[in-house]
Design a protein around this motif. Structure first.
Motif, PDB file in Angstrom:
ATOM      1  N   VAL A  56      56.849  32.272  62.565  1.00  0.00           N
ATOM      2  CA  VAL A  56      56.789  33.681  62.290  1.00  0.00           C
ATOM      3  C   VAL A  56      55.977  34.678  63.053  1.00  0.00           C
ATOM      4  CG1 VAL A  56      55.075  32.933  60.522  1.00  0.00           C
ATOM      5  CG2 VAL A  56      56.516  34.680  59.837  1.00  0.00           C
ATOM      6  N   ASP A  57      56.638  35.685  63.187  1.00  0.00           N
ATOM      7  CA  ASP A  57      55.725  36.943  63.683  1.00  0.00           C
ATOM      8  C   ASP A  57      54.791  37.171  62.724  1.00  0.00           C
ATOM      9  OD1 ASP A  57      55.102  39.113  65.633  1.00  0.00           O
ATOM     10  OD2 ASP A  57      56.526  40.330  64.784  1.00  0.00           O
ATOM     11  N   ILE A  58      53.521  37.682  63.265  1.00  0.00           N
ATOM     12  CA  ILE A  58      52.437  37.922  62.576  1.00  0.00           C
ATOM     13  C   ILE A  58      52.552  39.377  61.902  1.00  0.00           C
ATOM     14  CG2 ILE A  58      50.761  38.879  64.244  1.00  0.00           C
ATOM     15  CD1 ILE A  58      48.512  37.160  63.227  1.00  0.00           C
ATOM     16  N   ARG A  59      53.214  40.314  62.744  1.00  0.00           N
ATOM     17  CA  ARG A  59      53.447  41.694  62.027  1.00  0.00           C
ATOM     18  C   ARG A  59      54.829  42.000  61.981  1.00  0.00           C
ATOM     19  NH1 ARG A  59      49.643  45.740  65.863  1.00  0.00           N
ATOM     20  NH2 ARG A  59      50.317  46.950  63.887  1.00  0.00           N
ATOM     21  N   MET A  60      54.895  42.071  60.557  1.00  0.00           N
ATOM     22  CA  MET A  60      56.501  42.363  60.107  1.00  0.00           C
ATOM     23  C   MET A  60      56.436  43.500  58.867  1.00  0.00           C
ATOM     24  SD  MET A  60      58.683  38.811  60.274  1.00  0.00           S
ATOM     25  CE  MET A  60      57.696  37.991  59.377  1.00  0.00           C
ATOM     26  N   PRO A  61      57.511  44.119  58.671  1.00  0.00           N
ATOM     27  CA  PRO A  61      57.684  44.933  57.409  1.00  0.00           C
ATOM     28  C   PRO A  61      57.538  44.017  56.023  1.00  0.00           C
ATOM     29  CG  PRO A  61      59.328  45.440  59.225  1.00  0.00           C
ATOM     30  CD  PRO A  61      58.739  44.244  59.438  1.00  0.00           C
ATOM     31  N   HIS A  62      57.443  44.747  55.084  1.00  0.00           N
ATOM     32  CA  HIS A  62      57.305  44.193  53.776  1.00  0.00           C
ATOM     33  C   HIS A  62      56.247  43.086  53.351  1.00  0.00           C
ATOM     34  CE1 HIS A  62      60.995  46.677  53.393  1.00  0.00           C
ATOM     35  NE2 HIS A  62      61.625  45.854  54.113  1.00  0.00           N
ATOM     36  N   LEU A  63      56.234  42.082  54.349  1.00  0.00           N
ATOM     37  CA  LEU A  63      55.032  40.994  54.245  1.00  0.00           C
ATOM     38  C   LEU A  63      54.851  40.642  55.675  1.00  0.00           C
ATOM     39  CD1 LEU A  63      56.392  38.620  51.516  1.00  0.00           C
ATOM     40  CD2 LEU A  63      54.555  40.134  51.159  1.00  0.00           C
ATOM     41  N   THR A  64      53.652  40.584  56.073  1.00  0.00           N
ATOM     42  CA  THR A  64      53.298  40.369  57.189  1.00  0.00           C
ATOM     43  C   THR A  64      53.390  38.776  57.336  1.00  0.00           C
ATOM     44  OG1 THR A  64      50.738  39.599  56.550  1.00  0.00           O
ATOM     45  CG2 THR A  64      51.276  42.025  57.233  1.00  0.00           C
TER      46      THR A  64
END
Length: 217
Positions: A56-64
C-alpha cells in the motif's frame, strides 16, 4: 496445499501498480489478486479478496496508507502489510510501524530487494529498506520506551543487542549486520546467537513476536 502468495496492490497511480505487476508477473509463487486506487478502495479490495499481503502506498486520497493499516489492525485483520513510499521520512517510518505495518519499501528499491521484502514479510518477518534501519536504531538508542511487560533482569538486552534486533527484523543477514555496525561477521553471529538465547526464541518469527510483546522496538 498452495504456496502462492496472494497480493493486493493499493496505489493511486496506475503506472506504479502496472510497474509492480510487471515485476511480479514472472514469479511463479506470487499472484496479484486485486488492485485499489485509493485508501477506501483498498479496504474493500482486501475484504473481498482476503490476500496474504497488501502493498500500500503511504500517500493516497480518501485514506492514507497509514490510516488503511490502522483500520485493518483495529479490525484484527492479520494480512501482512508493506508500506510503499518515495520518502525515507522518520515520521512516516515510525508512524507506519506504530500503525502495524510489517515492512516499509522505497519506490526506488531494486527488483531483488522488492522480492526479498515480499517473501520475508509474507513468511512472518519484518523488512525495512534503504537507510531506514538507521532510523530505527536511532529511536532505540535515543528514546526511552517503557515495555508493556517486564522482561526480567536475566532477559534485559543491551544497546548493541537492540541494534542487532532492529537489523534482524528489517531483514538483514549476518554479513549486512556486520557492515552496518562495523563489526566482524563472526561478532555479528555471536550477538545474534546470544540475543535469541536470551529472549528464548528459535527463529525470526518468534523474535518478532517477542519484540512486539515486550515493546522492544
Amino acid at each position: 496445499m498452495s504456496n502462492i502468495i496472494r497480493v493486493v496492490l493499493a496505489d493511486d497511480h496506475v503506472f506504479v501498480r502496472d510497474g509492480i505487476k510487471s515485476l511480479l508477473e514472472n514469479e511463479a509463487n506470487i499472484e496479484v489478486v486485486g488492485e485499489a486506487i485509493d485508501g477506501a478502495d483498498a479496504l474493500e479490495v482486501v475484504a473481498a479478496n482476503k490476500p496474504d499481503l497488501l502493498i500500500v502506498d503511504i500517500r493516497m486520497p480518501h485514506l492514507t496508507g497509514i490510516e488503511v493499516v490502522e483500520k485493518l489492525r483495529s479490525e484484527n485483520n492479520a494480512v501482512k502489510i508493506i508500506m510503499l513510499s518515495m520518502h525515507e521520512s522518520e515520521e512516516y517510518v515510525l508512524k507506519s510501524i506504530k500503525a502495524g505495518a510489517d515492512g516499509y519499501l522505497l519506490k526506488g528499491s531494486s527488483k531483488e530487494e522488492f522480492l526479498k521484502a515480499l517473501h520475508i514479510v509474507s513468511a512472518g518477518g519484518k523488512y525495512f529498506s534503504g537507510d531506514i534501519s538507521s532510523i530505527l536504531i536511532s529511536q532505540l538508542t535515543n528514546t526511552s520506551l517503557e515495555p508493556k511487560q517486564n522482561l526480567g533482569e536475566e532477559m534485559m538486552i543491551t544497546k548493541r543487542e537492540k541494534e542487532i534486533l532492529t537489523l534482524l527484523l528489517s531483514g538483514k543477514g549476518n554479513k549486512e549486520i556486520a557492515e552496518a555496525l562495523d563489526i566482524s561477521k563472526r561478532t555479528a553471529e555471536v550477538h545474534r546467537f546470544n540475543l535469541m538465547k536470551k529472549l528464548k526464541v528459535k527463529n525470526l518469527m518468534e523474535l518478532s513476536n517477542k519484540a512486539t510483546e515486550y515493546s522492544l522496538l
